[in-house]
Design an enzyme around this catalytic site. Structure first.
Site, PDB file in Angstrom:
ATOM      1  CG  ASP A 182      -6.155  -2.580   3.536  1.00  0.00           C
ATOM      2  OD1 ASP A 182      -5.041  -2.288   4.004  1.00  0.00           O
ATOM      3  OD2 ASP A 182      -6.828  -1.812   2.818  1.00  0.00           O
ATOM      4  CG  ASP A 217      -5.045   2.573   1.048  1.00  0.00           C
ATOM      5  OD1 ASP A 217      -6.023   1.806   1.032  1.00  0.00           O
ATOM      6  OD2 ASP A 217      -3.893   2.218   1.378  1.00  0.00           O
ATOM      7  CG  HIS A 237      -4.005  -1.547  -1.389  1.00  0.00           C
ATOM      8  ND1 HIS A 237      -5.133  -2.310  -1.585  1.00  0.00           N
ATOM      9  CD2 HIS A 237      -4.323  -0.665  -0.426  1.00  0.00           C
ATOM     10  CE1 HIS A 237      -6.097  -1.907  -0.769  1.00  0.00           C
ATOM     11  NE2 HIS A 237      -5.627  -0.911  -0.048  1.00  0.00           N
ATOM     12  CG  HIS A 277      -9.299   0.366  -0.083  1.00  0.00           C
ATOM     13  ND1 HIS A 277      -8.688   0.196   1.132  1.00  0.00           N
ATOM     14  CD2 HIS A 277     -10.644   0.329   0.162  1.00  0.00           C
ATOM     15  CE1 HIS A 277      -9.607   0.052   2.077  1.00  0.00           C
ATOM     16  NE2 HIS A 277     -10.796   0.148   1.515  1.00  0.00           N
ATOM     17  CG  MET A 321     -11.562  -2.565   5.609  1.00  0.00           C
ATOM     18  SD  MET A 321     -10.089  -2.175   4.624  1.00  0.00           S
ATOM     19  CE  MET A 321      -9.070  -1.300   5.831  1.00  0.00           C
ATOM     20  CB  SER A 370      -0.880   0.017   1.252  1.00  0.00           C
ATOM     21  OG  SER A 370      -1.369   1.328   1.454  1.00  0.00           O
ATOM     22  CG  MET A 420      -8.320   7.381   2.627  1.00  0.00           C
ATOM     23  SD  MET A 420      -7.474   7.401   4.209  1.00  0.00           S
ATOM     24  CE  MET A 420      -6.546   5.858   4.124  1.00  0.00           C
ATOM     25  CG  MET A 466     -11.260   3.463   2.380  1.00  0.00           C
ATOM     26  SD  MET A 466      -9.691   3.451   3.256  1.00  0.00           S
ATOM     27  CE  MET A 466      -8.573   3.499   1.850  1.00  0.00           C
TER      28      MET A 466
HETATM   29  C1  DX5 Z   1      -6.107   1.818   5.819  1.00  0.00           C
HETATM   30  C2  DX5 Z   1      -5.735   1.461   4.409  1.00  0.00           C
HETATM   31  C3  DX5 Z   1      -4.610   0.504   4.315  1.00  0.00           C
HETATM   32  C4  DX5 Z   1      -3.318   0.991   4.928  1.00  0.00           C
HETATM   33  C5  DX5 Z   1      -2.720  -0.170   5.655  1.00  0.00           C
HETATM   34  O1  DX5 Z   1      -7.266   2.558   5.809  1.00  0.00           O
HETATM   35  O2  DX5 Z   1      -6.839   0.898   3.722  1.00  0.00           O
HETATM   36  O3  DX5 Z   1      -4.406   0.041   2.983  1.00  0.00           O
HETATM   37  O4  DX5 Z   1      -2.378   1.453   4.006  1.00  0.00           O
HETATM   38  O5  DX5 Z   1      -1.617   0.275   6.340  1.00  0.00           O
HETATM   39  P1  DX5 Z   1      -0.802  -0.660   7.330  1.00  0.00           P
HETATM   40  O6  DX5 Z   1      -0.329  -1.843   6.543  1.00  0.00           O
HETATM   41  O7  DX5 Z   1       0.296   0.217   7.812  1.00  0.00           O
HETATM   42  O8  DX5 Z   1      -1.756  -1.076   8.417  1.00  0.00           O
HETATM   43 ZN    ZN Z   2      -6.468  -0.051   1.711  1.00  0.00          ZN
END
Ligand code: DX5
Ligand code: ZN
Length: 223
Positions: A177, A37, A35, A68, A139, A10, A39, A70
């Protein structure tokens, strides 16, 4: 030995000033997927990146981009992320009134469609969309931030999702994740995960990106 495990770094924990190099380093070290993220500051209490950065990452790697989302009402941005070069778009059921429609929208653009389950969301959210789902993202932390610890109740859910996918969508990926590191990797793989998303365990590792990916792969193989 169980099923082959994919490693999905990620980039949330990457150095964004050197993002291209950090993505290439993961690819060179044998990562299977990148990956990303996204947000929006509404669905989760943090803001990250959008299609512009996905398209920049697309230009520096040939690995599949697992985006992903969010974000609230992800249907508004499916086309933009497809255009930017995403291969997989994963949405949260709570973020849309029409989950089935969004999954069809994603597949209709030639992408793979994923459903993400928050720690408090039951696997029953998958009940009527199994045939439209190419990836389930369990998650293992509350979404919004990297560097958190796995919530232990999710192990049971991973096993239930595994059973559901084996029955209804056997080729779908089961990704996990949040909080995945060499300690937790064997636990989630034993529970049924086949794809490990890891941010801080790869991009904040003292030993460096390549060693961290190797350590995760080795740990996953002990499951
Ligand atoms: C959290 C994200 C993850 C995040 C995980 O909301 O969806 O993809 O990057 O990070 P680590 O591996 O540090 O928990
Ligand atoms: Zn993620």
């Amino acid at each position: 030995m169980g099923r082959p495990v994919r490693i999905a770094p990620s980039i949330l924990s990457a150095d964004f000033a050197r993002l291209g190099d950090q993505v290439r380093a993961a690819e060179d070290a044998g990562a299977d997927v990148i990956h990303v993220d996204v947000m929006d500051g509404h669905f989760v209490p943090n803001i990250t990146i959008g299609p512009l950065v996905v398209s920049a990452v697309r230009a520096v790697t040939s690995l599949p981009l697992d985006v992903h989302l969010m974000i609230e009402q992800p249907e508004r941005f499916v086309a933009a992320f497809a255009e930017a070069g995403a291969d997989i778009l994963t949405v949260h059921p709570e973020a849309t009134v029409h989950l089935h429609r969004v999954l069809q929208q994603i597949r209709g653009l030639g992408l793979r469609a994923g459903v993400a389950l928050n720690p408090s969301t039951s696997e029953h959210a998958l009940a009527y969309v199994g045939a439209y789902t190419d990836l389930v993202l369990v998650m293992t932390v509350n979404p919004g931030f990297g560097g958190q610890r796995v919530i232990p109740e999710v192990f049971e859910k991973i096993a239930r999702v595994r059973a559901f996918l084996d029955a209804h969508s056997p080729s779908a990926w089961l990704s996990v994740d949040g909080g995945i590191d060499p300690q937790t990797a064997p636990q989630v793989v034993a529970a049924g995960a086949d794809t490990l998303v890891a941010g801080s365990a790869i991009y904040a590792a003292q030993a460096g990106i390549a060693a961290a990916i190797g350590a995760l792969r080795l740990a996953a193989a002990t499951a």
